[in-house]
Scaffold this active site. Structure first.
Site, mmCIF file in Angstrom:
data_model
loop_
_atom_site.group_PDB
_atom_site.id
_atom_site.type_symbol
_atom_site.label_atom_id
_atom_site.label_comp_id
_atom_site.label_asym_id
_atom_site.label_seq_id
_atom_site.Cartn_x
_atom_site.Cartn_y
_atom_site.Cartn_z
ATOM 1 N N GLY A 17 0.836 -1.196 0.000
ATOM 2 C CA GLY A 17 0.000 0.000 0.000
ATOM 3 C C GLY A 17 0.867 1.240 0.000
ATOM 4 O O GLY A 17 1.995 1.231 -0.491
ATOM 5 N N CYS A 18 0.359 2.284 0.572
ATOM 6 C CA CYS A 18 1.052 3.569 0.615
ATOM 7 C C CYS A 18 2.399 3.444 1.326
ATOM 8 O O CYS A 18 2.473 2.941 2.440
ATOM 9 C CB CYS A 18 0.165 4.593 1.326
ATOM 10 S SG CYS A 18 0.976 6.162 1.623
ATOM 11 N N PHE A 19 3.455 3.954 0.692
ATOM 12 C CA PHE A 19 4.771 3.828 1.317
ATOM 13 C C PHE A 19 4.930 4.718 2.542
ATOM 14 O O PHE A 19 5.825 4.505 3.346
ATOM 15 C CB PHE A 19 5.923 4.008 0.338
ATOM 16 C CG PHE A 19 5.896 5.196 -0.585
ATOM 17 C CD1 PHE A 19 5.361 6.402 -0.236
ATOM 18 C CD2 PHE A 19 6.466 5.071 -1.842
ATOM 19 C CE1 PHE A 19 5.374 7.493 -1.102
ATOM 20 C CE2 PHE A 19 6.490 6.146 -2.722
ATOM 21 C CZ PHE A 19 5.941 7.365 -2.353
#
Length: 187
Positions: A17-19
């Protein structure tokens, strides 16, 4: 394997997902020496964030983790990875939707490949998740550093709503279940 201060250093690459989320989680673990956000698994060289967001480059938001295996093992990193994101949703983590938010492990050695595949099989056999795991295990691909404004994002922007609603619960879960693996003074 690199050497730093006479300790072997290994690298793990995870897309979950979002880093901003994955970076915040892994940089708090004892034995993790560096976590950098970036892009991997795509078809063009040196992609920019605005290109990644279109989903057309094939890159995933990912993190590259340099760690000391004498302090934290690859299997322990896998455990935290699977505990802090949803590996059962294809190309999605919560409200973040697109191939750039997929769940993927980019192994840097045959041993990492074997450990990742065994770990996924164990989770499936134990039915840890009610839905099938869709996490892909792939060979390491070129990794491109994200733009500077994405580095250390949570630590510098914890007051932002995204950080409070999406990342804070992951950090709380980390503190609850993995407190013995945390660096001193983190959270």
């Amino acid at each position: 394997m690199n050497e730093q201060n006479n300790h072997p250093v290994e690298t793990a690459i995870f897309a979950g997902g979002c880093f901003w989320c994955t970076e915040a989680v892994f940089q708090r673990l004892r034995g993790v020496m560096e976590v950098v956000p970036g892009y991997t698994g795509g078809s063009i060289k040196n992609p920019a964030y605005r290109e990644i967001c279109t989903g057309r480059t094939g890159h995933a938001e990912a993190i590259k983790i340099n760690f000391d295996p004498s302090q934290i093992t690859y299997t322990e990193l896998l455990e935290v990875f699977f505990a802090t994101h949803d590996p059962t949703t294809l190309n999605r983590q919560g409200n973040d939707v697109g191939t750039q938010y997929r769940s993927e492990i980019f192994y840097t050695s045959e041993d990492q490949k074997r450990l990742a595949e065994e770990f996924i099989a164990l989770l499936e056999n134990k039915k840890v998740f009610s839905d099938p795991i869709v996490t892909v295990v792939s060979e390491e691909k070129p990794f491109y550093l994200a733009e500077e404004e994405h580095h250390d994002y949570y630590n510098g922007h914890g007051e932002q709503p995204y950080c409070q609603f999406i990342i804070d619960p992951k950090i709380k879960k980390l503190k609850t279940y993995y407190s013995k693996k945390l660096k001193n003074g983190t959270l």
